[in-house]
Design a protein around this motif. Structure first.
Motif, short mmCIF file in Angstrom:
data_model
loop_
_atom_site.label_atom_id
_atom_site.label_comp_id
_atom_site.label_asym_id
_atom_site.label_seq_id
_atom_site.Cartn_x
_atom_site.Cartn_y
_atom_site.Cartn_z
N MET A 136 -10.06 -28.16 49.07
CA MET A 136 -8.97 -27.20 49.27
C MET A 136 -9.03 -26.65 50.69
N ARG A 137 -10.25 -26.42 51.19
CA ARG A 137 -10.37 -25.93 52.57
C ARG A 137 -9.80 -26.96 53.55
N GLY A 179 -22.79 -18.54 55.16
CA GLY A 179 -22.66 -18.12 56.56
C GLY A 179 -22.33 -16.64 56.72
N ALA A 180 -22.87 -15.79 55.82
CA ALA A 180 -22.59 -14.35 55.93
C ALA A 180 -23.18 -13.81 57.22
N SER A 181 -22.51 -12.85 57.82
CA SER A 181 -23.09 -12.30 59.05
C SER A 181 -24.00 -11.11 58.76
N ARG A 182 -23.74 -10.38 57.64
CA ARG A 182 -24.61 -9.23 57.34
C ARG A 182 -24.99 -9.21 55.87
N LEU A 183 -26.19 -8.71 55.63
CA LEU A 183 -26.62 -8.46 54.25
C LEU A 183 -26.81 -6.95 54.12
N ILE A 184 -26.12 -6.36 53.18
CA ILE A 184 -26.20 -4.91 53.01
C ILE A 184 -26.96 -4.63 51.73
N ASP A 190 -15.78 -29.19 60.25
CA ASP A 190 -16.78 -28.53 59.42
C ASP A 190 -16.14 -27.23 58.92
N LEU A 191 -15.83 -27.19 57.64
CA LEU A 191 -15.07 -26.05 57.13
C LEU A 191 -15.84 -25.36 56.01
N ALA A 192 -16.97 -24.78 56.35
CA ALA A 192 -17.76 -24.12 55.31
C ALA A 192 -17.07 -22.85 54.84
N HIS A 193 -17.38 -22.45 53.61
CA HIS A 193 -16.90 -21.18 53.09
C HIS A 193 -17.59 -20.07 53.89
#
Ligand code: HAM
Length: 488
Positions: free
Chosen positions: A86-87, A452-457, A399-402
């Motif tokens: 789908m991406r 590929g998250a940029s922050r972990l809260i 390259d189309l990662a979520h």
């Protein structure tokens, strides 16, 4: 027991279905792997040698007594679009839309279901033999559209004098054809169409070809990978006039001649002869269709011939637009659809491995076949399947990662409400947030990396008592305590 397999039962099946999962999940968009239809009894053949085979009883037990596992594949020739596919589809469609916007086209849409009458044509085209047609519950003959051009024409007629010409419309929609499947040819595909109504000069075709070239360039494809063959149906028309073949045979001759290269010359000859075309004319037609240079065509038809002057104009415009190296004259391009009347073109991969990537042309007389006044028109259809095959062959798939911005993770169940408030406030600011619960911290870190998250809260008790959370920047690995009100 319910006929629907319970989650627990499906989970029980899962290790044994490993091989099948691999073979069926092989991305249908990317690879067009043949779909395997399987039932519990066929699992025995498909299951991997390392895992024990599944008996009919086990399968029955796992999916509910008296019922068998449904076929999890979509109908033959059609596709599911799991997230990766789908991406890719969205990325391709965004490029279609962006090129259309750059060329100043407006987007339109139509129902996939149309009245059959819109597609009844008598020229013997393949497309009309591949219709998904049926009677609806009200007794109307309907079809799942095999192409979009007739719908476009219908809407132009319906809008009548309220539209100002020239009209430049594009659309992206699903089409259905009961085709023999080959690489890049499916029973369902999406087509990007760009069409112009109200431009009779070759400026129309020149604009369309620029759109196609811009699209290729955006995707990383260059003119040594792909070319666009161009000709005109007026070439054939001129040849038919030379041999005094009646005008009413023109469309049928085009449809037959389009099969050159797909069926034998003898079969083409036979079909043309049965229309009443003389053997001299058949030989003349085939000879002209082998021409690959405009100057040769000019020698045969003369410079006064409309086909010649229009093609020369198009090639000179191509120089001005800067895409001359993409196009070549090839008289054998006729196209299989009945309604084309002038210039026709098709994009092809220069290695010759794939079917046409896209195709189009001028169709100045389509509206009168629907009982309306004609408006000059031209356009093209560009499928989603062959282009993906080509991108795959050339190593150009993106390259189309979520991707998400933040993961919010409460370290204690009592902090669920707080975590929800934090996630909600970040989402309201437009950040994409995955709220994760009931997992181990190790899993959360892995998950963060995967998406590929940029922050972990991290929402923990001691920080919460101070009105704060721990924020880990996943690219720099730095960690801070941040007051909840200051979280952005
Ligand atoms: P077409 O050549 O039949 O033209 O189809 C256009 C494009 O749609 C093909 O070049 C190919 O990319 C894609 N396509 C067609 N059939 C299939 C299939 N079975 N599986 C995958 N892709 C397919 C038309 O449909 C015209 N209506 C185009 C047009 C628009 N002419 C003027 N305006």
């Amino acid at each position: 027991m319910s006929a629907v397999p319970s989650l627990r039962h499906l989970l029980l099946l899962r290790p044994r279905l490993r091989f099948i999962a691999l073979s069926t999940s092989s991305s249908p968009f990317l690879s067009y792997a043949p779909s395997h239809h399987f039932s519990p009894s066929s699992l025995r053949v498909l299951s991997s040698s390392s895992s024990p085979t599944l008996t009919q009883e086990e399968a029955d037990e796992a999916v509910g007594k008296g019922s068998s596992l449904i076929d999890v594949n979509p109908p033959r020739g059609t596709r599911d679009f799991p997230p990766d596919d789908m991406r890719l589809r969205n990325w391709l469609f965004q490029n279609f839309r962006e090129v259309s916007r750059i060329l100043s086209f407006e987007e339109v849409d139509f129902p996939v279901l149309e009245l059959e009458a819109l597609f009844i044509r008598k020229a013997g085209e393949e497309i009309t033999q591949q219709l998904y047609n049926f009677e609806d519950k009200g007794g109307r003959r309907v079809v799942l559209r095999p192409e979009i051009t007739p719908s476009l024409a219908r809407l132009v007629i319906k809008q009548g004098k309220s539209v100002s010409l020239p009209l430049k419309w594009f659309t992206i929609g699903q089409c259905w054809r009961y085709e023999r499947m080959t690489r890049g040819r499916r029973r369902e595909h999406y087509q990007w169409n760009m069409d112009i109504f109200g431009v009779s000069k070759v400026r129309g075709e020149a604009e369309l070809i620029q759109a196609i070239v811009l699209l290729f360039e955006r995707l990383g494809i260059n003119s040594s990978d792909v070319g666009i063959r161009v000709s005109s149906r007026k070439v054939l028309q001129a040849v038919l006039q030379m041999y005094a073949i009646p005008d009413n045979l023109f469309t049928q001759v085009c449809v037959i001649v389009d099969k050159l290269g797909k069926i034998t010359r003898e079969e083409i000859e036979k079909e043309l002869l049965s229309l009443g075309v003389s053997i001299q004319a058949v030989n003349g037609i085939i000879e002209v269709l082998s021409l690959k240079s405009l100057s040769k065509l000019e020698e045969v038809l003369g410079s006064e011939e409309e086909a010649v002057s229009e093609l020369k104009k198009l090639f000179s415009l191509a120089e001005s637009y800067g895409y001359a190296d993409w196009i070549c004259f090839d008289a054998s391009v006729v196209r299989g659809l009945a309604y084309y009347t002038g210039i026709v073109f098709e994009a092809f991969d220069r290695e010759g491995k794939l079917r046409a990537i896209c195709g189009g042309g001028r169709y100045d007389r389509l509206l009168s076949t629907f009982g309306s006044e004609d408006i000059p028109a031209c356009g093209f259809g560009f499928g989603d399947a062959v282009i993906v095959e080509l991108l795959k062959d050339k190593g150009l798939l993106p390259d189309l990662a979520h991707r998400v911005d933040d993961i919010v993770f409460p370290l204690d169940e009592v902090l669920d409400g707080t975590a929800s408030r934090i996630a909600s406030s970040l989402r309201k600011k437009g950040r994409s947030v995955d709220l994760v619960e009931d997992k181990r911290l190790k899993w959360v870190f892995k998950h963060a990396e995967r998406i590929g998250a940029s922050r972990l809260i991290l929402v923990g008790n001691s920080e919460w008592e101070r009105g704060a959370v721990r924020v880990k920047n996943l690219s720099t690995r730095e960690e801070f305590e941040v007051k909840i009100d200051e979280l952005v």
